[in-house]
Design an enzyme around this catalytic site. Sequence first.
Site, PDB file in Angstrom:
ATOM      1  N   ASP A 494       0.796  -1.226   0.000  1.00 49.39           N
ATOM      2  CA  ASP A 494       0.000   0.000   0.000  1.00 49.39           C
ATOM      3  C   ASP A 494       0.825   1.271   0.000  1.00 49.39           C
ATOM      4  O   ASP A 494       0.321   2.344  -0.328  1.00 49.39           O
ATOM      5  CB  ASP A 494      -0.833   0.056   1.295  1.00 49.39           C
ATOM      6  CG  ASP A 494      -2.036  -0.842   1.236  1.00 49.39           C
ATOM      7  OD1 ASP A 494      -2.544  -1.075   0.130  1.00 49.39           O
ATOM      8  OD2 ASP A 494      -2.473  -1.307   2.308  1.00 49.39           O
TER       9      ASP A 494
HETATM   10  C1  GLC Z   1      -1.742  -4.119   5.317  1.00 47.41           C
HETATM   11  C2  GLC Z   1      -2.976  -4.118   4.463  1.00 47.41           C
HETATM   12  C3  GLC Z   1      -2.781  -4.939   3.221  1.00 47.41           C
HETATM   13  C4  GLC Z   1      -1.518  -4.560   2.519  1.00 47.41           C
HETATM   14  C5  GLC Z   1      -0.335  -4.606   3.452  1.00 47.41           C
HETATM   15  C6  GLC Z   1       0.946  -4.123   2.825  1.00 47.41           C
HETATM   16  O1  GLC Z   1      -1.569  -5.372   5.856  1.00 47.41           O
HETATM   17  O2  GLC Z   1      -4.066  -4.633   5.156  1.00 47.41           O
HETATM   18  O3  GLC Z   1      -3.877  -4.786   2.373  1.00 47.41           O
HETATM   19  O4  GLC Z   1      -1.340  -5.438   1.453  1.00 47.41           O
HETATM   20  O5  GLC Z   1      -0.602  -3.791   4.564  1.00 47.41           O
HETATM   21  O6  GLC Z   1       0.931  -2.773   2.535  1.00 47.41           O
END
Ligand code: GLC
Length: 806
Positions: A494
Amino acid sequence: MEYGHFDDTAREYVITNPKTPVKWINYIGTLAFGGFVDHTGGALICKGDPALNRITKYIAQMPNSDFKGETLYLRIKQPGGYRMFSPYFVPTLDLCDLYECHVGLGYTRIVSEFYGVRTDMTIFVPIGESRVIRDIKITNISDAPFEIDAIPVVEYTHPDALKQLTNADWVPQTMVSKVVDESDGRKILVQYPFMLRDIRVNYFTSNRPVSSFDSDRKRFLGDNEYGTWARPHSLQRAELNNSEAWRGDNIAALMHHLGVLEPGEMRRLITQLGQEESIAKALPRIQYFRDEQNVECAFDELAQLWDDYLGKLQVETPDAAMNRMLNIHNPHQCHTTKNWSRYLSLYQLGYGARGIGFRDSSQDVMGILANMPEEGKTLIRQLLHVQKRNGSAMHQFNPLTMVATMGDAREREDLPQYYSDDHLWIVLAVCAYLKETGDLAFLDEVIPFYESGKDAQLLETGSILDHLRRGIEFTRNDVGAHGLPLLGFADWNDTVNLRAGAESLFTANLYGKALLEMLDLMRHLGDTASAEKYRVYYSIMKQRVNECAWDGEWYIRYFDWDGTPLGSHTNSEGQIYTNGQSWPVLAGFAEPSRACMALESVYRKLNTRNGIKISTPSFNGFDPKRGGITTYPPGTKENGGIFLHTNPWVIIAETFMGNGDRAFEYYNQINPAAKNDRIDEYECEPYVYAQNILGDEHPQFGLARNSWLSGTTSWAYQAATQYILGIRPTFDGLEINPCIPHEWDGFKVTREFRGAVYDITVVNPDHVSKGVKSVQVGGQAIEGNVLPIFDGGAYQVHVVMGERPA
Ligand code: GLC
């Protein structure tokens, strides 16, 4: 220092020191009604949605010593006053002679001893009920009689959880509590925000007569709230104030005089906190649960549910920490993430910024398919409802309203407003569901796409197979300068938010993996034309990845909008990314020599004793051109932290390469159950996976956070059961293909699959890591390593590992 121990027979973790470094929690009920209970009895409870229908006020950020949501006070009558304390330790913080918090399956049981009083409290939500039961047994374990009172207390929140925090006039003006007196001296305290009076009320009651009550916090704490939760003024007097709150901070406190307890004597108090349309409607079930036997019965039913759930897959390996995770705590956590996605925990506070995550839940589903495929199917359906017509997906949705949003992507108008990976995960989830169940008819179910017109009419529907196909096509067409998938706002990570035009190797690999699944499915369906089409898609992407993303010793992770690589030796920060290496192996894009080299680079550059870091070196300073990742200090979360979700993917990749020793080393180094003696460094619950551990560039290397709601749990479970132990559902049967530490003599697994029970014994006389020499089912040798599908029944399976005879 240890804060507790595992009790595998009881299927519990037992906390024995109430002063854990952070609150350790457990979940009760489901998203339909439930929430979490911390190890000092505090509870966050909601019905259907923690953002819009929250019941108790639990402010996670306040100190551990604070009252949060619910507690119980006991007081022993003494000459001239009372000795008052909470058997939950918080909020009175008296010294205890014994403290045990049993973290169980769907319940928490707290046993404590203070001042000669033993209190044994079991907290749970009966299956299908909208009520929390606290079954409390109070025993005199001193050698003198005493007179004792019990005052359970709940604090309410406005159901709109965010409003509670953002408006201190409207909220308190609406909050109302009333008492309902029953003829036998029992009372029900009813609570509602005014607008919900006639449609939805909360209530708190017990199985015993109540002599007085309070529902106005100000009156209960006393002295204009200069009385504290640790020493409420009203508890110094014989009776409470009988305050019915017309406004203000609403609580429910019930005074029970339990009388004189002789040494050894016990009294039982059962409280209920629930929600119904009206009290009249709630009354029959309230009465029902005042009966001790009915409560016991409901508790037994809960145990039965968990027996069934866990019974689908049980293992016996040479590693005790692995056994306790795989048999109890890991599937327990998978059940929790399936229910709560990333919505409600001590870290993900459920105020509505997030709901059910599309990619998150698609992955969570894969962790429960062996144990409850029907529930998995229901969740998959729900997820597909928020897929868009162009094949991409909304990022998250609210489970009550089914309104979906694009999540954090909304916050940056200058960046693309979609995630490039979301829709591909559901391909993996659906295929995993089909392999588990053989329920091919599911593919024909028709589900609308998310968009609707002005009049709220849905614009288009499609079969589930159609949904999957559109997801694939979206990615095939949404590519950038190298022909690789565009990043969108972000991919799985993210926090790397590059400018429009950037490309994602993660999404390229995930697309490859999704194509492998589609290929397999098409072959099984006999659709050779589609199979051929997806094979071509696959080889095109495989070629692109290998032509442009090999960096010499590992794979590049992104190309920025201008073509500069990220995750390359040419970068000074973010030179190598773990996902960049594991995923080409999972996708089958990396040929063996590159796969080996890439995974070796992970070991050399990213592995630590606490797990594999997500990337290295970390960014050190905010850079809006890189996005969220640079908001963290080095070594934290996605910026060079040990982001645990990525670890099982490396484990799986290592099993593909036959490296059972390394796969297990990686498994063990993140197994929370193996950290029980390192809690002062680790801090979080040793019975569940956390999302992140600080990496070795951070001064607090080894510190975990964001426990419970993480994709780590589903993938750790899949990695261990399907890839290390190698028991894997396929369309044609249950495949046995273990990849274990070479020194293991073998292991056993009991697995239910398509209605039959397979009792599998694997022996490893030659001490290999991988390779199946022979398989017998019911004493008969079979060809190959895929167990046939039976229509029910139980089968002994004997597997010998070793070199297959030529
Ligand atoms: C958090 C989020 C997930 C994402 C991860 C890496 O765990 O819930 O959706 O893929 O972070 O950023």
